[in-house]
Write a protein that holds these residues in place. Structure first.
Motif: not given
Length: 316
Positions: A161-184
């Motif tokens: 829950p406090r992994d700032r970098t990876r949480i931000a990265r996963a949320l960026e992917v959803v925001e930009a692509t509309g798809r979750a990181l595991p889908d990619w």
């Protein structure tokens, strides 16, 4: 490792924990075979950080061709995908010139991408990344983790829950692509070098000797003006979440430059962070890339000493 196990018709991969002697080994092998040394370390790509990342010196780089060292600005959020693209070009160049490609570094993800492929996440627009990081600073990592749990529950469950970098990265992917990181991740890019096309070794020094080398090297970095290098980087006032800003020793030395801690306290934090990273490298390669052959640095040097100069031309 026995000499007859070295197949010079294949690319050579030299991995290992930080300060294990990888670069010196790669340099010696390249000199004996007419090879090219290709950086496979996620921090040595940054031109701003030669000293603190222990990049080869200009003199060493002049002795044999070195590629993908210091070719990225610290303001760039460089990724494994971008490195694979660059590595593919360098690999094609080495093959065209009939040079042995020698990939050397400590970044397990880069080696995994090289031999097993990588997820096909598209580039994230700068405006999306900036917006997510603004919210991270404003609302805190817990709020973003809660949002991620709603939009990409698989990633949220996997991340601390406090992994700032990876949480931000996963949320960026959803925001930009509309798809979750595991889908990619399920789609992916093919490997540049399938495992059948490489000779791979992992330098595994005795732990206490390695930690002593890490400590001594950090002192040598400070003596070689690493603090000035970090001061120049800090003066650029870049986003602290950028990879270059998190290189081992950089955050602690920036704290020292701000007057928050002493130079020796910063050095001890840098040494401790580097030792912990080395531990993680041992664990990561053991579990993620078991095909690498583990050898002591002494055995590896003996192995390289048996290579017949010029044999690479025959192998091609």
């Amino acid at each position: 490792m026995q000499a007859h196990q070295l197949d010079l018709s294949k690319a050579v991969l030299i991995a290992g924990p930080t300060a294990s002697g990888k670069s010196a080994l790669a340099l010696e092998l390249a000199q004996k075979t007419g090879g090219v040394v290709i950086n496979t370390d996620s921090m040595q790509v940054y031109r701003d950080l030669r000293i603190i990342t222990a990049r080869p010196t200009p003199e060493e780089e002049a002795r044999v061709p070195h590629r993908l060292y210091g070719h990225v600005d610290a303001a760039v959020n460089f990724s494994a995908g971008a490195w694979v693209t660059d590595a593919g070009k360098v690999l094609a160049e080495a093959r065209a010139e009939k040079r042995l490609p020698i990939f050397v570094g400590g970044s397990g993800l880069y080696f995994k991408a090289l031999t097993r492929g990588l997820s096909a996440v598209p580039p994230i627009p700068a405006e999306v990344r900036d917006a997510v990081r603004t919210r991270l600073e404003r609302d805190g990592v817990e709020a973003l983790h809660t949002e991620l749990a709603r939009r990409d529950p698989v990633s949220a469950e996997r991340l601390k829950p406090r992994d700032r970098t990876r949480i931000a990265r996963a949320l960026e992917v959803v925001e930009a692509t509309g798809r979750a990181l595991p889908d990619w991740h399920r789609e992916g890019l093919p490997p540049l070098l399938p495992r059948s096309e490489v000779s791979a070794l992992f330098l595994a020094p005795e732990r206490e000797k390695l930690y002593a080398r890490i400590d001594a090297r950090f002192g040598a970095m400070l003596a070689a003006d690493a603090l000035d290098e970090v001061a120049a980087l800090a003066g650029r006032k870049l986003d602290p979440l950028l990879p270059a800003m998190k290189a081992h020793g950089v955050p602690a030395l920036i704290r020292h430059l701000r007057g928050e801690i002493t130079r020796e306290e910063a050095a001890e934090i840098g040494r401790a962070d580097t030792r912990h990273y080395a531990k993680r490298q041992f664990t990561w390669f053991r579990h993620q890339l078991p095909e690498f052959e583990w050898v002591t640095p002494e055995a590896a040097r003996g192995w390289v000493g048996t290579v017949i100069p010029g044999r690479i031309e025959d192998a091609n």
